[in-house]
Design a protein around this motif. Structure first.
Motif, short mmCIF file in Angstrom:
data_model
loop_
_atom_site.label_atom_id
_atom_site.label_comp_id
_atom_site.label_asym_id
_atom_site.label_seq_id
_atom_site.Cartn_x
_atom_site.Cartn_y
_atom_site.Cartn_z
N LYS A 37 -1.19 -0.81 7.63
CA LYS A 37 0.06 -1.22 7.31
C LYS A 37 1.16 -0.40 7.57
CE LYS A 37 -1.05 -5.36 5.44
NZ LYS A 37 -0.51 -6.74 6.02
N GLU A 39 -1.31 -14.15 4.65
CA GLU A 39 -1.79 -13.18 5.78
C GLU A 39 -2.11 -13.80 7.21
OE1 GLU A 39 -1.99 -9.79 5.52
OE2 GLU A 39 -1.39 -10.17 3.49
N GLU A 77 4.38 -8.00 9.62
CA GLU A 77 4.12 -7.69 8.19
C GLU A 77 5.42 -8.39 7.47
OE1 GLU A 77 4.01 -3.30 7.54
OE2 GLU A 77 2.13 -3.11 9.08
N GLN A 110 4.65 -4.98 15.20
CA GLN A 110 3.84 -5.19 13.77
C GLN A 110 4.91 -5.22 12.62
OE1 GLN A 110 0.70 -2.28 13.46
NE2 GLN A 110 0.76 -2.49 11.11
N ARG A 164 -1.92 -12.84 11.50
CA ARG A 164 -1.78 -11.70 12.55
C ARG A 164 -1.24 -12.17 13.84
NH1 ARG A 164 -5.59 -12.98 16.41
NH2 ARG A 164 -7.03 -14.22 15.92
N ASN A 213 4.28 -0.90 6.23
CA ASN A 213 5.41 -0.52 5.09
C ASN A 213 5.03 0.43 4.25
OD1 ASN A 213 7.33 -1.27 3.36
ND2 ASN A 213 6.35 -3.15 2.26
N CYS A 220 4.35 -12.03 6.88
CA CYS A 220 3.51 -12.25 5.70
C CYS A 220 4.10 -12.03 4.25
CB CYS A 220 2.37 -11.09 6.20
SG CYS A 220 1.40 -11.26 7.37
N ASP A 221 5.31 -10.99 4.42
CA ASP A 221 5.82 -10.94 3.18
C ASP A 221 6.60 -12.13 2.81
OD1 ASP A 221 6.95 -8.91 1.01
OD2 ASP A 221 8.66 -9.64 2.01
#
Length: 123
Positions: free
Chosen positions: A2, A63, A54, A50, A65, A4, A57-58
């Motif tokens: 990740k 989740e 991410e 990416q 991809r 983040n 997803c947040d």
């Protein structure tokens, strides 16, 4: 891995009519910037994609991809030295059973750096 808290930090999240806008701080001390490129750090294009994944997803609390990049336009380089904060706008989010399509714009007040149209699948 990740990105983040390794390459960026989320400063704020603001919901809009059609999606969400994240304000990010780019972490100049990241190992990625030390390697890409020494003395002149540039955010790699794959990292930008990416980051969008991410943030999706947040935002959705699920989740996903990246499965398909329909269109990615890198319009300007993102240097964490020159541009330590960026905005990532996720819009036109269409969620189906196992997939999500969306458009993303990476920008700040002065410039648009990247535009993406992507499809993600549930992990």
């Amino acid at each position: 891995m990740k990105l983040n808290k390794f390459l960026y930090k989320i400063l704020s999240q603001n919901c809009t009519l059609g999606g969400v806008v994240y304000e990010l701080s780019l972490l100049t001390e990241s190992e990625i910037y030390k390697a890409h490129f020494p003395g002149m750090p540039i955010t790699p294009g794959v990292c930008i994609a990416q980051i969008v994944e991410e943030l999706l997803c947040d935002y959705l609390h699920e989740e996903y991809r990246l499965s398909e990049a329909k269109n990615i336009k890198y319009l300007q380089l993102i240097s964490p030295v020159d541009t330590p904060q960026i905005n990532v706008e996720l819009k036109k989010i269409v969620k189906n059973e196992d997939t999500v399509t969306l458009q993303a714009i990476v920008c700040n007040r002065d410039a648009v750096f990247t535009k993406l149209s992507i499809k993600c699948v549930k992990k």
